[in-house]
Motif scaffolding. Structure first.
Motif, short mmCIF file in Angstrom:
data_model
loop_
_atom_site.label_atom_id
_atom_site.label_comp_id
_atom_site.label_asym_id
_atom_site.label_seq_id
_atom_site.Cartn_x
_atom_site.Cartn_y
_atom_site.Cartn_z
N VAL A 12 3.22 9.71 -1.84
CA VAL A 12 3.26 9.01 -3.29
C VAL A 12 1.98 9.27 -3.01
O VAL A 12 0.69 9.29 -2.31
CB VAL A 12 2.89 7.84 -3.27
CG1 VAL A 12 2.10 7.79 -5.20
CG2 VAL A 12 4.40 6.97 -3.37
N ALA A 13 1.43 10.95 -4.23
CA ALA A 13 1.04 11.48 -4.86
C ALA A 13 -0.01 9.99 -5.74
O ALA A 13 -0.05 9.49 -6.68
CB ALA A 13 0.80 12.43 -5.42
N ASN A 14 -0.61 9.30 -4.40
CA ASN A 14 -1.01 8.22 -5.07
C ASN A 14 -2.10 7.70 -6.15
O ASN A 14 -2.16 6.36 -6.34
CB ASN A 14 -1.22 6.98 -3.97
CG ASN A 14 -2.24 7.15 -3.26
OD1 ASN A 14 -3.57 7.98 -3.30
ND2 ASN A 14 -2.52 6.17 -2.49
N ARG A 15 -2.80 9.06 -5.94
CA ARG A 15 -4.30 8.72 -7.10
C ARG A 15 -3.92 8.80 -8.37
O ARG A 15 -3.31 10.95 -8.60
CB ARG A 15 -5.21 9.12 -6.87
CG ARG A 15 -5.74 8.20 -6.06
CD ARG A 15 -7.23 8.20 -5.52
NE ARG A 15 -8.33 7.64 -5.59
CZ ARG A 15 -9.15 7.01 -5.54
NH1 ARG A 15 -9.51 8.36 -4.44
NH2 ARG A 15 -9.67 6.26 -4.25
N THR A 16 -3.58 8.72 -9.81
CA THR A 16 -3.40 9.54 -11.59
C THR A 16 -5.04 8.71 -11.92
O THR A 16 -5.51 7.91 -11.79
CB THR A 16 -1.91 9.54 -11.45
OG1 THR A 16 -1.81 10.53 -12.49
CG2 THR A 16 -1.36 8.01 -11.87
N VAL A 24 6.57 11.63 -6.58
CA VAL A 24 6.68 10.49 -5.63
C VAL A 24 7.72 11.88 -4.54
O VAL A 24 8.34 12.40 -5.04
CB VAL A 24 7.95 9.16 -6.19
CG1 VAL A 24 8.54 8.20 -4.88
CG2 VAL A 24 6.40 8.66 -7.10
N PHE A 25 7.32 11.48 -3.50
CA PHE A 25 8.77 11.96 -1.96
C PHE A 25 8.86 11.62 -1.26
O PHE A 25 8.50 10.32 -0.59
CB PHE A 25 7.34 13.31 -1.97
CG PHE A 25 6.73 14.03 -2.42
CD1 PHE A 25 7.35 15.65 -2.86
CD2 PHE A 25 5.55 13.73 -2.72
CE1 PHE A 25 6.58 15.88 -4.32
CE2 PHE A 25 4.57 14.89 -4.02
CZ PHE A 25 4.98 16.01 -4.48
N GLY A 26 10.31 11.94 -1.22
CA GLY A 26 10.90 10.61 -0.06
C GLY A 26 12.73 11.37 -0.49
O GLY A 26 13.08 12.28 0.30
N ARG A 27 13.59 10.43 0.00
CA ARG A 27 14.99 10.92 0.55
C ARG A 27 15.56 9.98 -0.60
O ARG A 27 15.33 8.58 -0.82
CB ARG A 27 15.58 10.12 1.46
CG ARG A 27 16.98 10.90 2.10
CD ARG A 27 16.90 10.46 3.97
NE ARG A 27 17.31 9.14 3.14
CZ ARG A 27 18.57 8.57 2.92
NH1 ARG A 27 19.31 8.82 2.74
NH2 ARG A 27 18.35 7.07 3.84
N PHE A 96 6.30 0.55 -3.64
CA PHE A 96 5.22 1.51 -3.07
C PHE A 96 4.11 1.20 -4.22
O PHE A 96 3.77 0.24 -4.40
CB PHE A 96 5.72 2.51 -2.52
CG PHE A 96 5.81 3.12 -3.87
CD1 PHE A 96 4.60 4.32 -4.89
CD2 PHE A 96 7.31 3.47 -4.72
CE1 PHE A 96 4.37 4.71 -6.02
CE2 PHE A 96 7.67 3.89 -5.77
CZ PHE A 96 6.33 4.62 -6.97
N GLY A 97 2.81 1.53 -3.22
CA GLY A 97 1.47 1.31 -4.32
C GLY A 97 0.98 2.75 -4.91
O GLY A 97 1.36 3.90 -4.25
N PHE A 98 0.63 2.40 -6.30
CA PHE A 98 -1.03 3.40 -6.39
C PHE A 98 -1.58 2.72 -6.91
O PHE A 98 -1.61 2.21 -7.72
CB PHE A 98 0.45 4.67 -7.06
CG PHE A 98 1.46 4.14 -8.80
CD1 PHE A 98 -0.13 4.44 -9.74
CD2 PHE A 98 1.79 3.55 -8.72
CE1 PHE A 98 0.73 3.98 -10.91
CE2 PHE A 98 2.49 2.45 -9.92
CZ PHE A 98 1.68 3.41 -10.80
#
Length: 108
Positions: A12-16, A24-27, A96-98
């Motif tokens: 996750v590009a976890n800071r915005t 978010v990246f995954g499958r 997930f967290g961000f």
């Protein structure tokens, strides 16, 4: 029990910033009637890929395919940590967290 087609969040590009975009990246992040949406074409809006966060906050994917999803966070989202976010699809959920940083001050 294991959900075979459930989403998996890998990164996750976890800071915005407040009112910003979360990536978010995954499958298995986005589905349509034909299956997992191909990553060959540019991602498009997907109403069935939803981010849930905070106390009742949510955002629908502005663009998503099988491997990535992006969400425009409402400007009403407060700055802070969101450690228990959930990405949901028709096939299941992934946690997930961000972090949301304060809005940038205007440039004068």
């Amino acid at each position: 029990m294991v959900a075979v087609n459930g989403p998996e969040v890998s990164w996750v590009a976890n800071r915005t910033r407040v009112g910003g975009r979360l990536r978010v990246f995954g499958r298995a992040l986005a589905w349509d009637d034909g299956g997992c949406i191909s990553g060959v074409a540019a991602p498009g809006p997907v109403a069935t890929t939803v981010l849930h966060f905070g106390t009742g906050g949510s955002a629908v994917a502005r663009a998503a395919n099988c491997y990535e999803a992006s969400f425009d966070l409402p400007s009403s989202v407060a700055a802070g940590k969101y450690p228990n976010a959930v990405l949901s699809t028709p096939w299941g959920n992934a946690s997930f967290g961000f972090d949301v940083l304060p809005a940038s001050p205007p440039v004068v």
